[in-house]
Write an enzyme that holds these catalytic residues in place. Structure first.
Site, PDB file in Angstrom:
ATOM      1  N   SER A 117      76.666  17.234  36.957  1.00  0.00           N
ATOM      2  CA  SER A 117      75.447  16.580  37.450  1.00  0.00           C
ATOM      3  C   SER A 117      74.194  17.395  37.159  1.00  0.00           C
ATOM      4  O   SER A 117      73.121  16.844  36.972  1.00  0.00           O
ATOM      5  CB  SER A 117      75.552  16.345  38.961  1.00  0.00           C
ATOM      6  OG  SER A 117      75.592  17.580  39.637  1.00  0.00           O
ATOM      7  N   ASN A 118      74.324  18.744  37.101  1.00  0.00           N
ATOM      8  CA  ASN A 118      73.100  19.564  37.031  1.00  0.00           C
ATOM      9  C   ASN A 118      72.584  19.787  35.610  1.00  0.00           C
ATOM     10  O   ASN A 118      71.520  20.374  35.447  1.00  0.00           O
ATOM     11  CB  ASN A 118      73.283  20.904  37.773  1.00  0.00           C
ATOM     12  CG  ASN A 118      74.431  21.718  37.262  1.00  0.00           C
ATOM     13  OD1 ASN A 118      75.319  21.192  36.596  1.00  0.00           O
ATOM     14  ND2 ASN A 118      74.434  23.001  37.568  1.00  0.00           N
ATOM     15  N   LYS A 143      84.571  11.630  31.265  1.00  0.00           N
ATOM     16  CA  LYS A 143      84.410  10.988  32.576  1.00  0.00           C
ATOM     17  C   LYS A 143      82.948  11.247  32.941  1.00  0.00           C
ATOM     18  O   LYS A 143      82.563  12.349  33.327  1.00  0.00           O
ATOM     19  CB  LYS A 143      85.413  11.615  33.530  1.00  0.00           C
ATOM     20  CG  LYS A 143      85.413  11.404  35.024  1.00  0.00           C
ATOM     21  CD  LYS A 143      84.654  10.318  35.657  1.00  0.00           C
ATOM     22  CE  LYS A 143      84.558  10.599  37.154  1.00  0.00           C
ATOM     23  NZ  LYS A 143      83.196  10.510  37.675  1.00  0.00           N
ATOM     24  N   HIS A 145      79.297  11.377  34.746  1.00  0.00           N
ATOM     25  CA  HIS A 145      78.938  11.642  36.145  1.00  0.00           C
ATOM     26  C   HIS A 145      78.144  10.457  36.695  1.00  0.00           C
ATOM     27  O   HIS A 145      77.187  10.004  36.068  1.00  0.00           O
ATOM     28  CB  HIS A 145      78.127  12.937  36.258  1.00  0.00           C
ATOM     29  CG  HIS A 145      78.160  13.492  37.650  1.00  0.00           C
ATOM     30  ND1 HIS A 145      77.540  12.854  38.707  1.00  0.00           N
ATOM     31  CD2 HIS A 145      78.769  14.587  38.166  1.00  0.00           C
ATOM     32  CE1 HIS A 145      77.768  13.554  39.821  1.00  0.00           C
ATOM     33  NE2 HIS A 145      78.510  14.605  39.513  1.00  0.00           N
ATOM     34  N   GLY A 200      81.223  21.896  38.150  1.00  0.00           N
ATOM     35  CA  GLY A 200      80.823  21.234  39.392  1.00  0.00           C
ATOM     36  C   GLY A 200      81.250  22.036  40.594  1.00  0.00           C
ATOM     37  O   GLY A 200      81.247  23.277  40.565  1.00  0.00           O
ATOM     38  N   GLU A 224      84.536  25.301  35.722  1.00  0.00           N
ATOM     39  CA  GLU A 224      83.527  26.270  36.123  1.00  0.00           C
ATOM     40  C   GLU A 224      83.029  25.790  37.473  1.00  0.00           C
ATOM     41  O   GLU A 224      82.515  24.679  37.595  1.00  0.00           O
ATOM     42  CB  GLU A 224      82.417  26.286  35.064  1.00  0.00           C
ATOM     43  CG  GLU A 224      81.407  27.364  35.281  1.00  0.00           C
ATOM     44  CD  GLU A 224      80.017  26.859  35.035  1.00  0.00           C
ATOM     45  OE1 GLU A 224      79.730  26.389  33.934  1.00  0.00           O
ATOM     46  OE2 GLU A 224      79.226  26.906  35.991  1.00  0.00           O
ATOM     47  N   CYS A 261      74.254  27.110  38.106  1.00  0.00           N
ATOM     48  CA  CYS A 261      75.454  27.852  38.527  1.00  0.00           C
ATOM     49  C   CYS A 261      75.208  29.349  38.504  1.00  0.00           C
ATOM     50  O   CYS A 261      75.961  30.112  39.103  1.00  0.00           O
ATOM     51  CB  CYS A 261      76.637  27.481  37.653  1.00  0.00           C
ATOM     52  SG  CYS A 261      76.177  27.163  35.971  1.00  0.00           S
ATOM     53  N   GLU A 352      79.042  29.720  48.647  1.00  0.00           N
ATOM     54  CA  GLU A 352      77.929  29.263  47.808  1.00  0.00           C
ATOM     55  C   GLU A 352      77.068  28.265  48.594  1.00  0.00           C
ATOM     56  O   GLU A 352      77.591  27.356  49.237  1.00  0.00           O
ATOM     57  CB  GLU A 352      78.487  28.574  46.549  1.00  0.00           C
ATOM     58  CG  GLU A 352      77.412  28.127  45.581  1.00  0.00           C
ATOM     59  CD  GLU A 352      77.965  27.384  44.360  1.00  0.00           C
ATOM     60  OE1 GLU A 352      77.491  27.639  43.253  1.00  0.00           O
ATOM     61  OE2 GLU A 352      78.874  26.532  44.527  1.00  0.00           O
TER      62      GLU A 352
HETATM   63  P1  NAP Z   1      81.420  17.491  42.014  1.00  0.00           P
HETATM   64  O1  NAP Z   1      81.377  16.825  43.319  1.00  0.00           O
HETATM   65  O2  NAP Z   1      82.404  18.582  41.846  1.00  0.00           O
HETATM   66  O3  NAP Z   1      81.703  16.349  40.912  1.00  0.00           O
HETATM   67  C1  NAP Z   1      81.782  16.624  39.523  1.00  0.00           C
HETATM   68  C2  NAP Z   1      82.691  15.588  38.873  1.00  0.00           C
HETATM   69  O4  NAP Z   1      84.030  15.778  39.317  1.00  0.00           O
HETATM   70  C3  NAP Z   1      82.343  14.158  39.219  1.00  0.00           C
HETATM   71  O5  NAP Z   1      82.609  13.336  38.101  1.00  0.00           O
HETATM   72  C4  NAP Z   1      83.293  13.830  40.354  1.00  0.00           C
HETATM   73  O6  NAP Z   1      83.587  12.459  40.468  1.00  0.00           O
HETATM   74  C5  NAP Z   1      84.523  14.606  39.947  1.00  0.00           C
HETATM   75  N1  NAP Z   1      85.317  14.988  41.107  1.00  0.00           N
HETATM   76  C6  NAP Z   1      84.873  15.632  42.218  1.00  0.00           C
HETATM   77  N2  NAP Z   1      85.896  15.813  43.086  1.00  0.00           N
HETATM   78  C7  NAP Z   1      86.990  15.262  42.504  1.00  0.00           C
HETATM   79  C8  NAP Z   1      88.348  15.122  42.901  1.00  0.00           C
HETATM   80  N3  NAP Z   1      88.784  15.578  44.085  1.00  0.00           N
HETATM   81  N4  NAP Z   1      89.202  14.490  42.069  1.00  0.00           N
HETATM   82  C9  NAP Z   1      88.768  14.028  40.873  1.00  0.00           C
HETATM   83  N5  NAP Z   1      87.507  14.124  40.442  1.00  0.00           N
HETATM   84  C10 NAP Z   1      86.623  14.740  41.247  1.00  0.00           C
HETATM   85  O7  NAP Z   1      80.021  18.085  41.604  1.00  0.00           O
HETATM   86  P2  NAP Z   1      78.547  17.474  41.717  1.00  0.00           P
HETATM   87  O8  NAP Z   1      78.553  16.022  42.003  1.00  0.00           O
HETATM   88  O9  NAP Z   1      77.885  17.883  40.497  1.00  0.00           O
HETATM   89  O10 NAP Z   1      77.881  18.260  42.912  1.00  0.00           O
HETATM   90  C11 NAP Z   1      78.460  18.414  44.189  1.00  0.00           C
HETATM   91  C12 NAP Z   1      78.411  19.880  44.600  1.00  0.00           C
HETATM   92  O11 NAP Z   1      78.979  20.679  43.554  1.00  0.00           O
HETATM   93  C13 NAP Z   1      77.038  20.469  44.766  1.00  0.00           C
HETATM   94  O12 NAP Z   1      76.501  20.272  46.014  1.00  0.00           O
HETATM   95  C14 NAP Z   1      77.256  21.913  44.490  1.00  0.00           C
HETATM   96  O13 NAP Z   1      77.674  22.555  45.651  1.00  0.00           O
HETATM   97  C15 NAP Z   1      78.370  21.955  43.516  1.00  0.00           C
HETATM   98  N6  NAP Z   1      77.944  22.233  42.130  1.00  0.00           N
HETATM   99  C16 NAP Z   1      78.171  23.451  41.640  1.00  0.00           C
HETATM  100  C17 NAP Z   1      77.818  23.728  40.332  1.00  0.00           C
HETATM  101  C18 NAP Z   1      78.075  25.071  39.771  1.00  0.00           C
HETATM  102  O14 NAP Z   1      77.837  25.254  38.592  1.00  0.00           O
HETATM  103  N7  NAP Z   1      78.581  26.027  40.528  1.00  0.00           N
HETATM  104  C19 NAP Z   1      77.246  22.772  39.516  1.00  0.00           C
HETATM  105  C20 NAP Z   1      77.035  21.502  40.036  1.00  0.00           C
HETATM  106  C21 NAP Z   1      77.409  21.261  41.341  1.00  0.00           C
HETATM  107  P3  NAP Z   1      82.758  11.548  41.538  1.00  0.00           P
HETATM  108  O15 NAP Z   1      81.370  11.475  40.978  1.00  0.00           O
HETATM  109  O16 NAP Z   1      83.454  10.277  41.585  1.00  0.00           O
HETATM  110  O17 NAP Z   1      82.805  12.327  42.805  1.00  0.00           O
END
Ligand code: NAP
Length: 489
Positions: A117-118, A143, A145, A200, A224, A261, A352
């Site tokens: 997403s970022n 897949k 976002h 993510g 990552e 990140c 985090e």
């Molecule tokens: P995310 O929730 O991890 O989602 C990323 C992708 O993975 C999306 O396509 C999501 O699908 C999928 N996904 C998430 N959980 C899943 C599961 N249990 N089974 C299968 N697929 C799954 O990340 P995000 O939407 O980018 O952001 C949410 C949080 O992630 C943020 O608040 C932040 O804390 C963290 N984040 C961290 C970083 C980093 O680099 N450290 C970067 C971005 C975000 P869906 O859209 O259907 O949920």
């Protein structure tokens, strides 16, 4: 056959065709994707802006980074030496006779990439995971976002134009939009899938890794995930560069509203007057930062939930927050401090907080600072701010930091990741699921290949990279010597 079965059957058919293309043909395809994205720039950037709330200049820069990554991988495979060819020729006179053995890296098969997403361009549909997988010769299923579904679809349409123009198999790249827990999971557990790329949340990355390991045939997931990127400030530099350090650190914490990140979420230093001055200045810098909209409502909600949880811990003290109230969907930049002994007792401080937040850990002694560093889990980056005198007196700290992260930075902020051959954007768990690899830079291609040894093959049956004539003129290890010469027989 359900939709995902159909997608993965197509991905397998595409792989069987795409892997037979020469590196030069694959390079043309990557360059055509870059050209198609460039041609679509004026429609892509405004849509990404609308979906992600990221500013237009940032998105324009990110799109350039994306096309440059594609071109970088095209150059890498055109040059060709990345396949790590190693040749040991036969010796019939040895006892026992030595066979002819030749090794190179070959693509694994269909790869599933989860858009981040970022980075709606550079880590998403045509981002580094897709570019490196296509360069390796693997087919890709993306897949997309849901937070930037329209952008993802438009980028995919640009890829389809490149597919049509170059005549590569129509399903070399496919695009799936749907929920992670249904479509995403089904893609990961499908028997045709051979690898997964993800950026993510920790929970998302770990879930994918678990699905992959529960399969009858487990596959690698290169996720990552979570990193707080500790920055150590040593005493002499704090004394000498107080103002400049406070300004650069505040800018790094709040860059892109902290949605990187590599955001510096943790600051470590030994208590001193210089540290107090520095933290006062840092707090003052943060008050000037204007809250801005975060990427999507989920990230906004989780930021403020995590921030509230952090600030409600015993012993924490706010040292600066934005003077302006945050509006709808906006992040509220904040820095706080805690004493080292309190940090050591409470694991919540190590979590985090994804957004414009950083926690300063003020230690009573160097020994306590080392104890804090030792308590931290794997990170993407760690930084040391130091003068020469600091380095001479604290090499043990720097040595410890190298065990902690994939990249150690001296006197610069961790945000901003160069895309190049020497970059490591990875690190020990939970920063990633496999510390041996990077998701940025040319060596990201190594995630999608495996070594294969051809023993006793006729020259005409071998891949070009292993033929005696060395038609690509690549660097190889032949009988233990590096050479790009042909083998005379
Ligand atoms: P995310 O929730 O991890 O989602 C990323 C992708 O993975 C999306 O396509 C999501 O699908 C999928 N996904 C998430 N959980 C899943 C599961 N249990 N089974 C299968 N697929 C799954 O990340 P995000 O939407 O980018 O952001 C949410 C949080 O992630 C943020 O608040 C932040 O804390 C963290 N984040 C961290 C970083 C980093 O680099 N450290 C970067 C971005 C975000 P869906 O859209 O259907 O949920």
């Amino acid at each position: 056959m359900n939709d995902i079965d159909m997608v993965m059957q197509n991905a397998q058919d595409a792989f069987n065709s795409y892997k037979t293309l020469s590196p030069a043909q694959r390079a043309v395809f990557l360059n055509e994707i870059a050209a198609a994205l460039e041609a679509a720039r004026t429609s892509l950037v405004p849509v990404a802006h609308e979906e992600s709330n990221l500013p237009l200049p940032r998105l324009n820069g990110e799109l350039s980074r994306t096309t440059n990554q594609l071109k970088m991988f095209a150059r890498l495979i055109e040059e060709g030496s990345w396949v790590e060819a190693a040749i040991d020729t036969a010796d019939k006179n040895r006892t026992p006779p030595k066979p002819d053995t030749r090794k190179m890296l070959l693509p694994v098969g269909p790869v599933v990439v989860f858009g981040a997403s970022n980075f709606p361009f550079a880590f998403s549909t045509a981002g580094g995971d897709t570019a490196s997988a296509l360069a390796s010769g693997s087919s890709v299923v993306i897949k997309g976002h849901s937070a930037h579904a329209k952008t993802s679809q438009l980028v995919f349409e640009a890829i389809q134009k490149a597919i049509a123009k170059t005549g590569v198999h129509a399903h070399t790249v496919q695009h799936v939009l749907g929920s992670g827990s249904t479509a995403g999971k089904a893609l990961v557990i499908h028997p045709n899938t051979t690898g997964v790329g993800f950026t993510g949340s920790f929970s998302g990355g770990k879930a994918l890794w678990e699905y992959a390991n529960q399969r009858e045939t487990p596959i690698p997931v290169f996720a990552e995930m979570s990193s707080i990127n500790p920055v150590v400030f040593l005493p002499d530099t704090l004394e000498q560069n107080t103002v400049a350090l406070a300004k650069s650190y505040a800018a790094s914490v709040t860059l892109g509203m902290g949605q990187f990140c590599t955001n510096p979420g943790l600051l470590l230093a030994v208590q001193s007057e210089a540290l107090d001055n520095f933290l006062n200045l840092l707090g003052a810098e943060i008050t000037q930062i204007i809250p801005q909209k975060m990427l999507h409502s989920g990230i906004h909600t989780s930021y403020h939930k995590a921030l509230d949880r952090a600030l409600s811990q015993k012993g924490i003290e706010k040292i600066g927050e934005s003077e302006q109230q945050a509006g709808d969907g906006e992040a509220f930049p904040t820095v706080a401090r805690v004493k080292g002994n309190i940090f050591l007792q409470n694991p919540h401080f190590r979590e985090e907080v994804f957004g414009p937040y950083s926690l300063a850990v003020c230690c009573d002694s160097k020994e306590e600072l080392i104890a804090v560093l030792k308590q931290l889990k794997g990170q993407l980056t760690t930084t040391v701010m130091a003068t020469d005198a600091d380095i001479a007196a604290n090499y043990d700290i720097i040595d410890l930091q190298t065990t902690l992260a994939g990249r150690i930075i001296l006197n610069d902020v961790p945000t901003g990741v160069e895309v190049c051959a020497s970059m490591v954007h990875g690190g020990p768990y939970p920063a990633t699921t496999d510390a041996r690899f990077t998701s940025v830079g040319t060596t990201a291609i190594k995630r999608w290949v495996r070594p294969v040894c051809f023993q006793g093959f006729n020259d005409r049956m071998l891949p070009d990279a292993l033929k005696n004539s060395n038609p690509q003129y690549i660097w190889r290890i032949v009988n233990n010597e590096w050479t790009n010469a042909a083998i005379s027989k």
